[in-house]
Design a protein around this motif. Structure first.
Motif, mmCIF file in Angstrom:
data_model
loop_
_atom_site.group_PDB
_atom_site.id
_atom_site.type_symbol
_atom_site.label_atom_id
_atom_site.label_comp_id
_atom_site.label_asym_id
_atom_site.label_seq_id
_atom_site.Cartn_x
_atom_site.Cartn_y
_atom_site.Cartn_z
ATOM 1 N N GLN A 23 33.783 45.432 52.619
ATOM 2 C CA GLN A 23 34.710 44.357 52.052
ATOM 3 C C GLN A 23 34.341 44.530 50.602
ATOM 4 O O GLN A 23 35.223 44.832 49.605
ATOM 5 N N LYS A 24 33.089 44.722 50.164
ATOM 6 C CA LYS A 24 32.764 44.980 48.759
ATOM 7 C C LYS A 24 33.097 46.512 48.196
ATOM 8 O O LYS A 24 33.745 46.234 47.001
ATOM 9 N N VAL A 25 33.084 47.180 49.032
ATOM 10 C CA VAL A 25 33.588 48.648 48.528
ATOM 11 C C VAL A 25 35.242 48.592 48.424
ATOM 12 O O VAL A 25 35.548 48.986 47.345
ATOM 13 N N LYS A 26 35.870 47.930 49.214
ATOM 14 C CA LYS A 26 37.410 47.933 49.204
ATOM 15 C C LYS A 26 37.548 47.121 47.855
ATOM 16 O O LYS A 26 38.575 47.363 47.284
ATOM 17 N N ARG A 27 36.883 46.177 47.504
ATOM 18 C CA ARG A 27 37.343 45.060 46.375
ATOM 19 C C ARG A 27 36.906 46.010 45.224
ATOM 20 O O ARG A 27 37.646 46.088 44.217
ATOM 21 N N TYR A 28 35.617 46.709 45.175
ATOM 22 C CA TYR A 28 35.507 47.587 44.210
ATOM 23 C C TYR A 28 36.515 48.490 43.605
ATOM 24 O O TYR A 28 37.016 48.716 42.805
ATOM 25 N N LEU A 29 36.961 49.401 44.938
ATOM 26 C CA LEU A 29 37.974 50.360 44.405
ATOM 27 C C LEU A 29 39.454 49.657 44.083
ATOM 28 O O LEU A 29 39.979 50.248 43.198
ATOM 29 N N ARG A 30 39.666 48.545 44.624
ATOM 30 C CA ARG A 30 40.823 47.925 44.110
ATOM 31 C C ARG A 30 40.647 47.520 42.526
ATOM 32 O O ARG A 30 41.556 47.516 41.598
ATOM 33 N N LEU A 31 39.701 47.036 42.183
ATOM 34 C CA LEU A 31 39.359 46.503 40.866
ATOM 35 C C LEU A 31 39.310 47.753 39.965
ATOM 36 O O LEU A 31 39.771 47.948 38.814
ATOM 37 N N THR A 32 38.874 48.961 40.524
ATOM 38 C CA THR A 32 38.616 50.464 39.582
ATOM 39 C C THR A 32 40.198 50.451 39.229
ATOM 40 O O THR A 32 40.580 51.158 38.333
ATOM 41 N N THR A 33 40.928 50.745 40.465
ATOM 42 C CA THR A 33 42.432 51.122 40.287
ATOM 43 C C THR A 33 43.171 50.136 39.213
ATOM 44 O O THR A 33 43.789 50.568 38.312
ATOM 45 N N LEU A 34 42.862 48.767 39.295
ATOM 46 C CA LEU A 34 43.609 47.921 38.297
ATOM 47 C C LEU A 34 43.025 48.060 36.977
ATOM 48 O O LEU A 34 43.910 48.072 35.951
ATOM 49 N N PHE A 35 41.698 48.417 36.594
ATOM 50 C CA PHE A 35 41.110 48.617 35.311
ATOM 51 C C PHE A 35 41.805 49.651 34.761
ATOM 52 O O PHE A 35 42.111 49.928 33.475
ATOM 53 N N LYS A 36 41.899 50.862 35.727
ATOM 54 C CA LYS A 36 42.640 52.287 35.163
ATOM 55 C C LYS A 36 43.941 51.892 34.708
ATOM 56 O O LYS A 36 44.553 52.504 33.614
#
Length: 111
Positions: A23-36
């Motif tokens: 769940q942490k990994v999925k959240r991290y990847l979603r936030l990374t996409t949003l940041f980009k």
């Protein structure tokens, strides 16, 4: 959708059976996409935006920059937690490997 290098790394180096870590990994990847996306938005425009309110007109900092700062704080916190989980998982995998500690013991600590 193609997997990013970051996603492949995290999938390879975290426990696939640990729901909390995943769940942490999925959240991290979603936030990374949003940041980009926010970063691309700021890069393509001006760091300031013009606000028109009736007859008033003024410049203010692009709100995307503030959101990027918030996202960055969240990403750093998640990254710390995931790094701990990665180290734990790597230790588990190292201990359960058939030849753990025989061939690669002299390589520990190398960059």
């Amino acid at each position: 959708m193609a997997k990013s290098g970051l996603q492949i790394y995290l999938e390879k180096n975290t426990d696939p059976d640990d729901n909390l870590v995943q769940q942490k990994v999925k959240r991290y990847l979603r936030l990374t996409t949003l940041f980009k996306k926010l970063d691309d938005s700021v890069k393509s425009g001006d760091p300031t935006v013009t606000i028109k309110n009736g007859k008033q007109k003024y410049e203010k900092l692009n709100p995307a920059i503030t959101e990027m700062q918030k996202l960055n704080s969240q990403l750093l916190a998640l990254e710390r937690e995931i790094n701990i989980d990665v180290k734990i998982w790597q230790n588990i995998m190292r201990k359960t490997a058939p030849d753990s500690g025989k061939e690669n013991s002299h390589q520990e600590g190398l960059v």
